[in-house]
Design a protein around this motif. Structure first.
Motif, PDB file in Angstrom:
ATOM      1  N   ILE A   1     -60.697  12.911  47.709  1.00  0.00           N
ATOM      2  CA  ILE A   1     -59.528  12.911  48.586  1.00  0.00           C
ATOM      3  C   ILE A   1     -59.127  11.466  48.814  1.00  0.00           C
ATOM      4  O   ILE A   1     -59.975  10.565  48.731  1.00  0.00           O
TER       5      ILE A   1
ATOM      6  N   SER B   1     -53.724  10.746  52.494  1.00  0.00           N
ATOM      7  CA  SER B   1     -53.202  12.123  52.542  1.00  0.00           C
ATOM      8  C   SER B   1     -53.466  12.802  53.878  1.00  0.00           C
ATOM      9  O   SER B   1     -52.901  13.861  54.155  1.00  0.00           O
TER      10      SER B   1
ATOM     11  N   ALA C   1     -60.650  13.397  56.866  1.00  0.00           N
ATOM     12  CA  ALA C   1     -60.874  13.240  55.418  1.00  0.00           C
ATOM     13  C   ALA C   1     -62.265  13.716  55.031  1.00  0.00           C
ATOM     14  O   ALA C   1     -62.446  14.391  54.003  1.00  0.00           O
TER      15      ALA C   1
ATOM     16  N   GLU D   1     -62.342  17.565  55.123  1.00  0.00           N
ATOM     17  CA  GLU D   1     -61.551  18.202  54.072  1.00  0.00           C
ATOM     18  C   GLU D   1     -62.175  18.037  52.692  1.00  0.00           C
ATOM     19  O   GLU D   1     -62.188  18.971  51.893  1.00  0.00           O
ATOM     20  N   VAL D   2     -62.700  16.848  52.391  1.00  0.00           N
ATOM     21  CA  VAL D   2     -63.246  16.648  51.048  1.00  0.00           C
ATOM     22  C   VAL D   2     -64.520  17.456  50.848  1.00  0.00           C
ATOM     23  O   VAL D   2     -64.744  18.039  49.768  1.00  0.00           O
TER      24      VAL D   2
ATOM     25  N   LYS E   1     -63.910  21.143  50.151  1.00  0.00           N
ATOM     26  CA  LYS E   1     -63.475  21.471  48.796  1.00  0.00           C
ATOM     27  C   LYS E   1     -64.638  21.903  47.908  1.00  0.00           C
ATOM     28  O   LYS E   1     -64.432  22.595  46.905  1.00  0.00           O
TER      29      LYS E   1
END
Length: 376
Positions: A91, A95, A103, A106-107, A110
């Protein structure tokens, strides 16, 4: 596990360390000099060398490979897992509006959660707040061991780079998830730094920006302690980090000063320092740092069921500056403990990511030798 290691100096050809062999869809860890990583030809060269490889890049303040420490080099460790498997996600912090905690969540989210046993992170180290990043990552994978580090740029503090399967760039955060019944990861970290002087109270801070200690401008107080060395800030701060004791952590941790803000009379640290925390200056010597690396290696072996095959070493730029010409001694101490058969890779960083010794929740550390041992 099959491995291939190679390295390249500036304006030189690639040289293999050990036997050359074909690998199938390997994980390729590339650590090295930021200027070499910026060169457009670097990515193309490595893609040709590993056409089906998963290329993970990280700029370093010196890269570790086999038993040596290199500066103006690129070092590559390519790994084919034969019984376990891995997945890579990334990531860019831009963003998520430069929210490091978001971050991190979210990463990691994934990654496929089923059977996830270990996460290794390679994060850009300039625009990412390592403390917030680790908090977000661990929140998204509460029971998973997370280790890794923040990329470096020697002692310049100008630009750090990371990337996955594309030329490395600013703001990139890469996570590698490992899976498999036979896969085993263990870790440890140790510093070897000694606090000195009085404990003082952080009276104003925000995230990783330290404004006031004992009600006085933090930068003024730090300059008073450094004396003549204050002229060399921020570089000289790497040799005198802060020992931090707070209610947010069960164990004291270390923070390095990365930049200074003259306008605000403040110091920008590698990670957060909460208000009301107690801080002390720290110092060390070469023998203490080498012994600390030996201790980290011994502790990383504790409780393992299988011998390690790969050791990833993340050590701090501040340690490298103190060790100077003796820098390879801390790698030699690790190799002596682990044995000649263990493949060694790694880098000097702007921050190390691992749990405290005896804990499982990852944190950001500075001035440590952090060792991740892997086998399948």
């Amino acid at each position: 596990m099959k491995t291939v290691q190679l390295q390249r100096k500036r304006n030189a050809a690639w040289q293999y360390i050990g036997p050359k062999q074909d690998l199938k869809e390997p994980l390729v860890l590339i650590f090295g000099n930021r200027f070499l990583l910026e060169e457009a030809a670097t990515f193309d060269e490595l893609r040709k060398l590993f056409p089906d490889g998963h290329l993970v890049f990280g700029s370093s303040s010196g890269d570790l490979i086999a038993g040596s420490v290199n500066d103006e080099h690129l070092s590559v460790t390519a790994i084919e897992l034969e019984r376990a498997h891995f997945e890579v996600q990334s990531i860019n912090i831009s963003s998520v509006a430069y929210n490091s905690e978001l971050a991190g969540r979210e990463v990691v989210s994934k990654l496929s959660p089923e059977g996830l046993k270990h996460i290794f992170v390679v994060s850009e180290g300039s625009s990412v707040n390592g403390s917030a990043l680790t908090k977000g990552m661990q929140a998204a994978a509460r029971k998973v061991l997370i280790t890794g580090g923040l990329c470096g740029d020697d002692a310049r503090f100008e630009r750090t780079l990371a990337g996955y399967n594309k030329p490395p760039d600013d703001g990139e955060i890469v996570v590698i998830g490992f899976y498999g019944e036979s896969f085993e990861a263990s870790f440890s970290l140790y510093g070897g730094w000694i606090p000195f002087g009085p404990q003082r109270v952080v009276t104003r801070s925000k995230g990783n920006v330290l404004y006031e200690i004992d009600g006085k401008p933090a930068l003024d107080l730090y300059r008073m302690y450094l004396g003549e060395k204050a002229k060399e800030l921020p570089g000289s701060a790497l040799i005198y980090p802060l020992n931090v004791t707070s209610t947010e952590n069960n164990q004291a941790f270390v923070r390095t000063i990365l930049q200074i803000d003259e306008a605000q009379n403040a110091m920008i640290l590698a990670g957060d320092v909460p208000e009301q925390a107690l801080v002390q200056l720290m110092m060390t010597n070469t023998d203490s740092l080498a012994m600390a690396s030996e201790t980290a290696a011994l502790r990383a072996l504790e409780g393992r069921t299988a011998p390690p095959q790969l050791a990833i070493l993340i050590s701090c730029i501040g340690r490298k500056l103190v060790l100077n010409q003796r820098v390879e001694e801390e790698v030699e101490e690790v190799r002596e403990v682990l044995g000649e058969d263990v493949i060694i890779s790694g880098m000097y960083s702007y921050g190390e990511i691992a749990p405290f010794y005896g804990e499982r929740s990852c944190k950001l550390h500075n001035q440590t030798m952090t060792i991740t041992l892997i086998s399948e």
